[in-house]
Enzyme design. Structure first.
Site, PDB file in Angstrom:
ATOM      1  N   CYS A 135       0.817  -1.207   0.000  1.00 54.16           N
ATOM      2  CA  CYS A 135       0.000   0.000   0.000  1.00 54.16           C
ATOM      3  C   CYS A 135       0.860   1.271   0.000  1.00 54.16           C
ATOM      4  CB  CYS A 135      -0.953   0.082   1.188  1.00 54.16           C
ATOM      5  SG  CYS A 135      -2.154  -1.237   1.222  1.00 54.16           S
ATOM      6  N   LYS A 185       5.993  -4.622  -3.755  1.00 58.88           N
ATOM      7  CA  LYS A 185       7.447  -4.610  -3.606  1.00 58.88           C
ATOM      8  C   LYS A 185       7.888  -4.481  -2.154  1.00 58.88           C
ATOM      9  CE  LYS A 185      11.648  -3.046  -5.738  1.00 58.88           C
ATOM     10  NZ  LYS A 185      12.018  -4.394  -6.189  1.00 58.88           N
TER      11      LYS A 185
HETATM   12  O1  M6R Z   1      12.963  -5.135   0.382  1.00 59.01           O
HETATM   13  P1  M6R Z   1      13.457  -6.517   0.691  1.00 59.01           P
HETATM   14  O2  M6R Z   1      14.790  -6.815   0.075  1.00 59.01           O
HETATM   15  O3  M6R Z   1      13.466  -6.811   2.147  1.00 59.01           O
HETATM   16  O4  M6R Z   1      12.393  -7.476   0.013  1.00 59.01           O
HETATM   17  C1  M6R Z   1      12.476  -8.863   0.194  1.00 59.01           C
HETATM   18  C2  M6R Z   1      11.583  -9.597  -0.749  1.00 59.01           C
HETATM   19  O5  M6R Z   1      10.231  -9.235  -0.541  1.00 59.01           O
HETATM   20  C3  M6R Z   1      11.938  -9.340  -2.215  1.00 59.01           C
HETATM   21  O6  M6R Z   1      13.272  -9.634  -2.465  1.00 59.01           O
HETATM   22  C4  M6R Z   1      11.047 -10.184  -3.151  1.00 59.01           C
HETATM   23  O7  M6R Z   1      11.315 -11.533  -2.963  1.00 59.01           O
HETATM   24  C5  M6R Z   1      11.287  -9.762  -4.592  1.00 59.01           C
HETATM   25  N1  M6R Z   1      10.083  -9.258  -5.153  1.00 59.01           N
HETATM   26  C6  M6R Z   1      11.791 -10.862  -5.451  1.00 59.01           C
HETATM   27  O8  M6R Z   1      12.034 -10.433  -6.743  1.00 59.01           O
END
Ligand code: M6R
Length: 610
Positions: free
Chosen positions: A2, A605
């Protein structure tokens, strides 16, 4: 998850247009539904529906909405299905109150019942609506909007942020209680948002907020207060150097392709940071701890796996990779004041990671070292030290350049640490570091050129394949998992990434004629990979190899197209560049299947919920 954006302007009368422009920069946070509430002549105009912002804008004319202030919300559904009624913003009981939130309320069911029992008319099943009703409730008691917002936080439990306004006040209030929130000051207008990209079209004059704080926005001021006692905190605005063009596609059809193509520059930039004066401190933090964990989720976790192999191989230090949400039940009791948690997160906001950060800090269980991309994130402000990934904005939901940057950071630190602790011969260490600096940016570019066309052609042959495996061995374990995650995430295939020697312990039974299995390899492990390929091909399976072209591997593919070759490079650079053909393959497969790789269904994301 969100994204909220609130703007109060002195001179605008058509606030919808700028709200659409700014809030659309948060699309990566949620695209289940969108809504905007503006105030025109003392009345709230609220329009919302299910869908992406461009579609809802076309349907409801969001950008034509009149008014000088308003709040927009892009939703990633958690409480309540993605429906029009559950879309945000919401009204309070009276249509004078309007507001929207980001995050989750843990006491949703109890509090909803309590409000309804006291006469509140709740229209949706979405927890964001309760934030507005809480303000409405306290306004009844105090007749003061500032106090109403401050007191509303007493009733709400969870991790969240919300923005709220009242039709008769030319102000917007916002509260940060565990979810990200930043404010900005432009000329005669101010803005508050879940994230910096939506602020940058208006201003680069930014006020960072902390949990437990609230802001009051007027056209000419952003005042920050402590929620607990209402005390004003005199917070200076800072000029951010982040460039708003980072959130543009720059001629590419998708952000994902743009971000993959930025990787040579990322390599150069992150190595510049690693060569800087702070590296010593980061390495010391590892040296001074008796037990180290690398805690991350998703792609960041896969990068952590690659990192752990580098730390073992180059420094003889066992740094345990741990999934954020699994950390407490699996390792929580092993922490003490000499432990180090390396917390890896692109967004610096992932709740699973912030939970670990809070646990370590609250119980004084050693040090935390953040590895993060988003400057101004919760992880940046609260970790004992942090390493910036310096990737600029990563807008596409699938992580690419930030994963790449993370693996470079770990490879570099492992080599430096290895030389310092005597595990690695200094000459070898220097050779590796100099290969990183001199060769990696060029190699990255060459890999993209070399594997781009191959990946595109290979993708066409996989369109009708429902399910596949991606296997790695040693240093390419994390690379294979990352390739599989990309294929799952943006192509909607079932694709499992796993250790290649494990495949024979059960999963091998899936192999029938032409069943595709990717093998990701370095040149030093190809002898072992050959064993694992044989186990698949002798059962009719189709081997697809990712790695440097080696004569001994050629007989194992049916045709040249099943060999995604990367340029020749020093063996320890193989794991860094091997991911690129897999990123490109997943990108082209996604596009061929008619999917928008930037916004895969059901995802967001930034995941600020448990
Ligand atoms: O912001 P973060 O690196 O903590 O996010 C972790 C995961 O949510 C993120 O890497 C997710 O797996 C991606 N969308 C993969 O491409």
């Amino acid at each position: 998850m969100c994204g909220i954006t609130g703007i109060v302007s002195q001179n605008r009368t058509d606030i919808g247009q700028i709200l659409v422009e700014c809030s659309s920069k948060l699309t990566y946070r949620g695209y289940d539904s969108v809504g905007i509430a503006t105030v025109v002549n003392g009345m709230v105009d609220l329009r919302k529906d299910v869908g992406k912002i461009e579609d809802v804008n076309e349907e409801l004319g969001l950008s034509k909405m009149k008014g000088d202030r308003g709040i927009a919300q892009l939703r990633w559904a958690t409480y309540g299905a993605p429906t029009k009624t559950n879309a945000q913003p919401h009204f309070g009981c009276s249509r004078d109150f309007y507001g929207a939130h980001n995050g989750n309320l843990h006491n949703y069911y109890e509090y909803r019942r309590e409000l309804m029992e006291t006469g509140h008319h709740i229209r949706s099943e979405n927890d964001g609506e309760l934030c507005v009703h809480a303000v409405d409730k306290y306004y009844e008691q105090t007749d003061d909007m500032f106090e109403a917002v401050r007191c509303s936080t007493r009733d709400l439990q969870g991790a969240f942020a919300y923005a709220v306004g009242r039709a008769d006040e030319k102000k917007i209030y916002a509260v940060k209680m565990g979810s990200s929130l930043v404010a900005g000051i432009a000329e005669h207008e101010t803005i508050v948002s879940s994230d910096l990209p939506s602020i940058l079209p208006l201003t680069n004059n930014v006020v960072y907020l902390q949990d437990g704080e609230m802001v009051e926005l007027t056209p000419d001021s952003v005042r920050v207060f402590r929620v607990e006692d209402g005390k004003e905190l005199h917070r200076e605005a800072e000029i951010t150097s982040v460039d708003s063009s980072a959130a543009e596609k720059g001629g590419y059809p998708h952000f994902m392709l743009k971000e993959i193509n930025e990787q040579p520059q990322v390599a150069e930039d992150v190595l510049g940071v690693l060569e800087g004066p702070k590296s010593d401190k980061w390495i010391q933090m590892i040296e001074n701890s008796n037990r180290q964990y690398l805690v991350a989720c998703g792609s960041s976790y896969n990068a952590g796996i690659v990192g752990s192999y580098y730390f073992n191989r180059l420094a003889g230090v066992p740094i345990i990779p741990a999934i954020g949400g699994q950390f407490e039940p699996l390792y929580g009791k092993t922490l003490d004041e000499d432990s180090l948690c390396i917390l890896v997160s692109q967004s610096g906001e992932t709740k699973d990671i912030i939970n670990v950060l809070n646990r370590v800090k609250n119980d004084d269980l050693g040090k935390t070292l953040g590895v993060l991309n988003v400057i101004g994130s919760t992880l940046m402000f609260n970790a004992d030290a942090y390493i910036p990934m310096v990737c600029g904005y990563e807008v596409s939901v699938p992580a690419t350049k930030t994963y790449f940057s993370q693996t470079i950071i770990f490879a570099y630190l492992a080599a430096k640490l290895g030389v310092r602790n005597g595990h690695l011969d200094p000459r070898e260490g220097e050779q590796f570091i100099s290969a990183l600096k001199k060769n990696l940016p060029r190699l990255t570019k060459d890999t993209m050129n070399k594997s781009g066309i191959l990946a595109k052609e290979l993708a066409r042959t996989l369109i009708d394949v429902p399910d596949l495996y991606c296997l790695g061995y040693g240093l390419t374990d994390g690379v294979a998992r990352e390739g599989a995650l990309k294929i799952k995430e943006i192509c909607y295939n079932h694709c499992e990434g796993m250790y290649s020697s494990e495949f024979k312990h059960g999963p091998l039974s899936i192999v029938t004629d032409e069943y595709p299995v990717f093998f990701v390899t370095t040149t030093e492990d190809s002898w072992m990979i050959i064993n694992h390929i044989n186990e698949v091909t002798c059962r009719g399976g189709r081997a697809i190899i990712v790695g440097e072209k080696e004569d001994k591997l050629l007989p194992y593919v049916d045709n040249d197209g099943d060999y995604l070759a990367v340029p020749k490079s020093p063996v320890l650079l193989n794991p860094l560049i091997d991911v690129i053909p897999l990123q490109l393959l997943s990108y082209y497969l996604s596009v061929d299947k008619g999917i928008n790789p930037d916004l895969p269904r059901n995802l967001s994301k930034t995941l600020t919920v448990d």
